[in-house]
Design a protein around this motif. Structure first.
Motif, PDB file in Angstrom:
ATOM      1  N   ARG A  11      -7.711 -65.082  27.915  1.00 26.47           N
ATOM      2  CA  ARG A  11      -8.370 -63.909  27.338  1.00 26.47           C
ATOM      3  C   ARG A  11      -7.429 -62.711  27.371  1.00 26.47           C
ATOM      4  NH1 ARG A  11     -13.951 -61.155  29.602  1.00 26.47           N
ATOM      5  NH2 ARG A  11     -13.998 -59.437  28.121  1.00 26.47           N
ATOM      6  N   TYR A  14      -5.087 -62.988  24.545  1.00 27.82           N
ATOM      7  CA  TYR A  14      -5.739 -62.578  23.299  1.00 27.82           C
ATOM      8  C   TYR A  14      -5.778 -61.051  23.217  1.00 27.82           C
ATOM      9  CZ  TYR A  14      -9.068 -61.852  19.581  1.00 27.82           C
ATOM     10  OH  TYR A  14      -9.659 -61.431  18.415  1.00 27.82           O
ATOM     11  N   ASP A  15      -6.158 -60.416  24.306  1.00 27.06           N
ATOM     12  CA  ASP A  15      -6.237 -58.954  24.313  1.00 27.06           C
ATOM     13  C   ASP A  15      -4.885 -58.323  24.024  1.00 27.06           C
ATOM     14  OD1 ASP A  15      -8.947 -59.076  24.836  1.00 27.06           O
ATOM     15  OD2 ASP A  15      -8.713 -58.770  26.998  1.00 27.06           O
ATOM     16  N   LYS A  16      -3.825 -58.947  24.532  1.00 24.03           N
ATOM     17  CA  LYS A  16      -2.478 -58.423  24.321  1.00 24.03           C
ATOM     18  C   LYS A  16      -1.980 -58.683  22.904  1.00 24.03           C
ATOM     19  CE  LYS A  16       2.150 -58.525  26.242  1.00 24.03           C
ATOM     20  NZ  LYS A  16       3.057 -59.166  27.176  1.00 24.03           N
ATOM     21  N   PRO A  18      -3.728 -60.833  19.725  1.00 23.62           N
ATOM     22  CA  PRO A  18      -4.713 -61.752  19.158  1.00 23.62           C
ATOM     23  C   PRO A  18      -4.138 -62.804  18.213  1.00 23.62           C
ATOM     24  CG  PRO A  18      -5.446 -59.486  18.955  1.00 23.62           C
ATOM     25  CD  PRO A  18      -4.034 -59.443  19.446  1.00 23.62           C
ATOM     26  N   GLN A  54     -15.513 -56.394  19.878  1.00 17.85           N
ATOM     27  CA  GLN A  54     -14.115 -56.581  20.258  1.00 17.85           C
ATOM     28  C   GLN A  54     -13.559 -57.933  19.795  1.00 17.85           C
ATOM     29  OE1 GLN A  54     -13.466 -56.172  24.472  1.00 17.85           O
ATOM     30  NE2 GLN A  54     -11.273 -56.563  24.315  1.00 17.85           N
ATOM     31  N   TYR A  55     -14.374 -58.973  19.914  1.00 21.50           N
ATOM     32  CA  TYR A  55     -13.886 -60.324  19.621  1.00 21.50           C
ATOM     33  C   TYR A  55     -14.468 -60.920  18.342  1.00 21.50           C
ATOM     34  CZ  TYR A  55     -12.210 -60.008  24.395  1.00 21.50           C
ATOM     35  OH  TYR A  55     -11.584 -59.613  25.541  1.00 21.50           O
TER      36      TYR A  55
END
Length: 61
Positions: A11, A14-16, A18, A54-55
């Motif tokens: 995760r 992904y945050d860093k 995507p 966010q996702y």
């Protein structure tokens, strides 16, 4: 209950970034992961909305 999803290394990837391979895998994975479902459904409505935005997550409405 503390869920590992809050500190998941995939995760974080992904945050860093995507678009990274691991990030895209994590995003695909949350569509059917029982751990993510338990984590997500345990959150309050505001937290769920934040994660949905966010996702771009639309399951468990």
């Amino acid at each position: 209950m503390k869920h590992v999803c809050t500190n998941c290394p995939m995760r974080a990837k992904y945050d860093k970034d995507p678009k990274s391979l691991i990030g895209r895998f994590w995003r695909w994975h949350i569509n059917f992961c029982p751990g993510w479902k338990a984590y997500f459904t345990s959150l309050g409505k505001e937290e769920q909305k934040s994660l949905r935005d966010q996702y771009k997550f639309t399951k468990y409405l």
